[in-house]
Design a protein around this motif. Structure first.
Motif: not given
Length: 195
Positions: A34, A63, A67
């Motif tokens: 990622l 995601m 993040t």
């Protein structure tokens, strides 16, 4: 879990900010993928990341939450579209201090009023100057692709089954311990001989 009026969990809270580890379901290898995807494709470009097939089975929400954990802050809007190293910013955010800084498990959370579009854009431009990875670096990043994503998903399903079995075992042991405690209370702690 936090208690008190200001520390209650609300349905719109970010679940990943309440735990002290990676967002559930993320391995360290996946976090590194990622990280590379955010550098190559930009923060918030979730569909491009999904289309790249570098993180099979991951959803946009997963995601985004991971993040947030990597950046060390709840809001990602000021980084939208930027090719950044989220862990570098997370390291800097972990050192930020001051009375205006509020944290949930080491992540800076939003307090006060909502930023205007102009304020968000101003921050984004400042972040571009300070943190954006050079184009020649991010354009050269090759995102990994699993040989067969279905095998990976099957492996994840097996891990999930194993974790569920482990959880079921723990729940059964807790129930047995609670039942034993209730039995002890009912007999006054005296164990009766078996007949």
């Amino acid at each position: 879990m936090p208690t008190g009026q200001r520390n209650v969990v609300r349905s719109n809270d970010s679940a990943s900010l309440w735990n002290c580890t990676l967002s559930p379901g993320w391995t360290l290898d996946e976090v590194q993928v990622l990280r590379q995807a955010l550098m190559k494709l930009g923060v918030g470009n979730w569909m491009k990341i999904i289309e790249s097939k570098c993180l099979p089975g991951k959803t946009i929400a997963q995601m985004n939450l991971q993040t947030q954990r990597m950046l060390g802050q709840q809001s990602t809007a000021e980084f939208n579209g930027l090719h950044i190293d989220a862990l570098q910013i997370g390291e800097l955010n972990s050192k930020r201090q001051g009375p205006e800084i509020r944290r949930k498990n080491n992540c800076i959370v939003n307090t006060g009023g909502k930023l205007t579009r102009e304020e968000v854009e101003s921050r984004r431009l400042a972040h571009r100057e300070k943190f954006e990875v050079a184009q020649e670096v991010w354009s050269a990043i090759e995102l990994p692709k699993p040989d067969n994503p279905l095998i990976l998903l099957d492996k994840k399903r097996e891990e999930l089954k194993s974790l569920q079995a482990e959880l079921d075992d723990v729940v059964a042991r807790i129930a047995a311990a609670e039942q034993a405690s209730i039995s002890d209370q009912n007999t006054g702690g005296i164990k009766r001989p078996r007949e």
